[in-house]
Design an enzyme around this catalytic site. Sequence first.
Site, PDB file in Angstrom:
ATOM      1  N   CYS A 280      19.869  -6.144   8.819  1.00 19.18           N
ATOM      2  CA  CYS A 280      20.061  -6.516  10.397  1.00 19.18           C
ATOM      3  C   CYS A 280      18.474  -6.526  11.431  1.00 19.18           C
ATOM      4  O   CYS A 280      18.938  -7.950  11.937  1.00 19.18           O
ATOM      5  CB  CYS A 280      20.764  -4.984  10.536  1.00 19.18           C
ATOM      6  SG  CYS A 280      19.682  -3.724  10.481  1.00 19.18           S
TER       7      CYS A 280
ATOM      8  N   HIS B 250      21.394   0.176  12.480  1.00 23.81           N
ATOM      9  CA  HIS B 250      22.089  -0.768  12.482  1.00 23.81           C
ATOM     10  C   HIS B 250      21.944  -2.043  13.614  1.00 23.81           C
ATOM     11  O   HIS B 250      21.736  -0.843  15.102  1.00 23.81           O
ATOM     12  CB  HIS B 250      23.797  -0.974  12.288  1.00 23.81           C
ATOM     13  CG  HIS B 250      23.670  -2.496  11.947  1.00 23.81           C
ATOM     14  ND1 HIS B 250      23.605  -3.346  11.272  1.00 23.81           N
ATOM     15  CD2 HIS B 250      24.985  -3.387  12.724  1.00 23.81           C
ATOM     16  CE1 HIS B 250      23.958  -4.508  10.650  1.00 23.81           C
ATOM     17  NE2 HIS B 250      24.988  -4.289  12.077  1.00 23.81           N
TER      18      HIS B 250
ATOM     19  N   HIS C 146      26.110 -10.253  13.227  1.00 17.09           N
ATOM     20  CA  HIS C 146      24.862  -9.538  13.019  1.00 17.09           C
ATOM     21  C   HIS C 146      24.765  -9.806  10.822  1.00 17.09           C
ATOM     22  O   HIS C 146      25.684 -10.620  11.207  1.00 17.09           O
ATOM     23  CB  HIS C 146      25.060  -7.942  13.469  1.00 17.09           C
ATOM     24  CG  HIS C 146      26.795  -7.325  12.601  1.00 17.09           C
ATOM     25  ND1 HIS C 146      26.899  -6.299  11.812  1.00 17.09           N
ATOM     26  CD2 HIS C 146      27.714  -7.778  13.182  1.00 17.09           C
ATOM     27  CE1 HIS C 146      28.580  -6.449  11.372  1.00 17.09           C
ATOM     28  NE2 HIS C 146      28.780  -7.271  12.409  1.00 17.09           N
TER      29      HIS C 146
END
Length: 161
Positions: free
Chosen positions: A69, A120, A132
Amino acid sequence: MRKLHIMKSIAKAGICSAIVMSAITFGAFAPKAHAATPETINLIESGKEYIGTPYKFGAPAGVTYAFDCSSFTQFLFKGLDVSLPRTSSAQAKVGETVAKGSLSMGDLVFFKTNGKTISHVAIYAGNNKIIHSSTSQGVTVSNLNTSYWTKSYVTAKRVVS
């Protein structure tokens, strides 16, 4: 009777005036929306070119055959000459904090997917969508309003003015 009618009219005018003045006063302090710019629109379009690219935890910075990410966000923002740290928790410490209701295209959005700490990062893509690199799908576009993202949402940052 006429006097009562005049008094009611004055009262209505006073209430309307109070409502208008309140709206003006509180509107001056409301967070200002940040419009998407050609730069942030291009950022999202560039990100979409990588949809389907596999997820790899700890993917090296700068490679495009796989992303985690934070390497994904770091890679895309480098194209805008914005230098981001390598991890999602470190990226959450840069930029200007943005209220969830004031998100704009290109804002970084952070989550506690492990239930403990920021783990994240995604990029707000407009219309309640995020782009993402997910562990299950690689680079993808997801709906920010699902229960999963809603319960794990932590904060958002604006790193592009």
